[in-house]
Design a protein around this motif. Sequence first.
Motif, mmCIF file in Angstrom:
data_model
loop_
_atom_site.group_PDB
_atom_site.id
_atom_site.type_symbol
_atom_site.label_atom_id
_atom_site.label_comp_id
_atom_site.label_asym_id
_atom_site.label_seq_id
_atom_site.Cartn_x
_atom_site.Cartn_y
_atom_site.Cartn_z
ATOM 1 N N MET A 130 1.975 1.747 -3.429
ATOM 2 C CA MET A 130 0.856 2.283 -4.189
ATOM 3 C C MET A 130 0.747 3.796 -4.016
ATOM 4 S SD MET A 130 -3.244 1.570 -3.738
ATOM 5 C CE MET A 130 -3.100 -0.173 -4.111
ATOM 6 N N THR A 162 -7.022 -0.282 0.790
ATOM 7 C CA THR A 162 -6.703 0.692 -0.259
ATOM 8 C C THR A 162 -7.405 2.014 0.002
ATOM 9 O OG1 THR A 162 -6.398 -1.071 -1.904
ATOM 10 C CG2 THR A 162 -6.843 1.142 -2.740
ATOM 11 N N LYS A 163 -8.590 1.958 0.595
ATOM 12 C CA LYS A 163 -9.332 3.187 0.899
ATOM 13 C C LYS A 163 -8.532 4.131 1.794
ATOM 14 C CE LYS A 163 -13.924 1.057 0.599
ATOM 15 N NZ LYS A 163 -15.131 0.661 1.363
ATOM 16 N N ILE A 202 -5.320 4.627 1.675
ATOM 17 C CA ILE A 202 -4.394 5.337 0.800
ATOM 18 C C ILE A 202 -5.133 6.419 0.011
ATOM 19 C CG2 ILE A 202 -2.846 5.089 -1.176
ATOM 20 C CD1 ILE A 202 -1.835 3.891 1.496
ATOM 21 N N LYS A 245 0.832 -1.203 0.000
ATOM 22 C CA LYS A 245 0.000 0.000 0.000
ATOM 23 C C LYS A 245 0.873 1.262 0.000
ATOM 24 C CE LYS A 245 -3.922 -2.183 0.238
ATOM 25 N NZ LYS A 245 -4.048 -3.079 -0.848
#
Length: 386
Positions: A200, A233-234, A236, A197
Amino acid sequence: MLLSLLRRRPLHSTATLLRFLHHPIPNPTDQSAAASAAAAPATVSYLISSCGLSPSAALSAAEKFHLKSTANRDAVLALLNEHGFTKLQIANLVSKHPALLAASPEKTIKPKLEFFAGIGYTGADLGKLISSDPNLLLVSLEKRIVRNFDLLKTLLGSPEAVVAAIAGSSRLLRYNLSTMMLPNLQTLRDHGVPAPKIVMLATRYPRVLMKKPDHFTKIVKLLKEMGLKPILTKFILAINVMSGLTTATWERKLAVYRSLGWSDKETLMAFTKHPYCMLSSDKKIREVMEFFVKKLHWEPAFLAARPKLLCLSLEKRTIPRCSVFSILESKGLVSWKSGVHTFLLISEIDFLEKYVIKYREQIPEVLEAHQGKLEFVGLQKRYRRS
């Protein structure tokens, strides 16, 4: 101007006042005109003919820098052309940093161009990178660019990941990462953000990691307090959104959603589900919410639980799909009750296959509806969702 100046800095003596009156503040326009007049005609002509600058841009550049010999500047331009820079990119580069034409082609510019070519930047891509950030040709290659690149490669795992990050923010190669990016990466680790992450965030939104460490830490802590889990992911995405919002903008978004029927709690819930709902313009938020409430008769609370719907394009996606579905529903082929919101969220390919291609021979209107050529009047109120 005089009265304004007197209010800020009182003149305590008659002599001072007389000196002020006899030596007024220079007019900025006059100063600009004088600088323009001083610009060497030969320099202006060269910037226009050889570098592709417009007359006004050439004049502006010539005011900041005067070229004395042609040999050096011609060699610099030759290097840029050899490495695939377009005429427009060269013009932009020289317009931003005319002093580059006086830099050493062999010692300053060529080694950096070769380094960037070596990591995958060639032709127009190299020209785009350099013309957007001319300072890359001015900082030390060994002490800053190479050192930062190697550090980023270690942190992100591959040269390709570094190139992706650089594409988002070339400052990664120019700034002192030990005082900015590295503390922020450590903050993410300390709060349980997994390595993939972090990569990302660094490759998709590298500018976020260049925020001041204390501000960045506050954002991470706030998101955890909201209930967002660092492993998702939310998390990030939310960091990216929050880093670009001021307190005033955040409060304004809350007020907009409040005026449309959401409580502050519902807005925060929507943000944690789909952070980008706080980036839509006030106008778009109102237009989309009005469509769903008036045309589909959905309650605000129903939308708060599905905030991604608010970020879809009304003209390109929501209205055409609703039109297609309305036609099929009138023929008894589909039902709004099955979850109308789901067909708005599926991919374009899936929607075409399931609702357009499948029925276009039997019901040609679905193709026109999907192309936005048919008006969507709305649903019957019996399909209200709350």
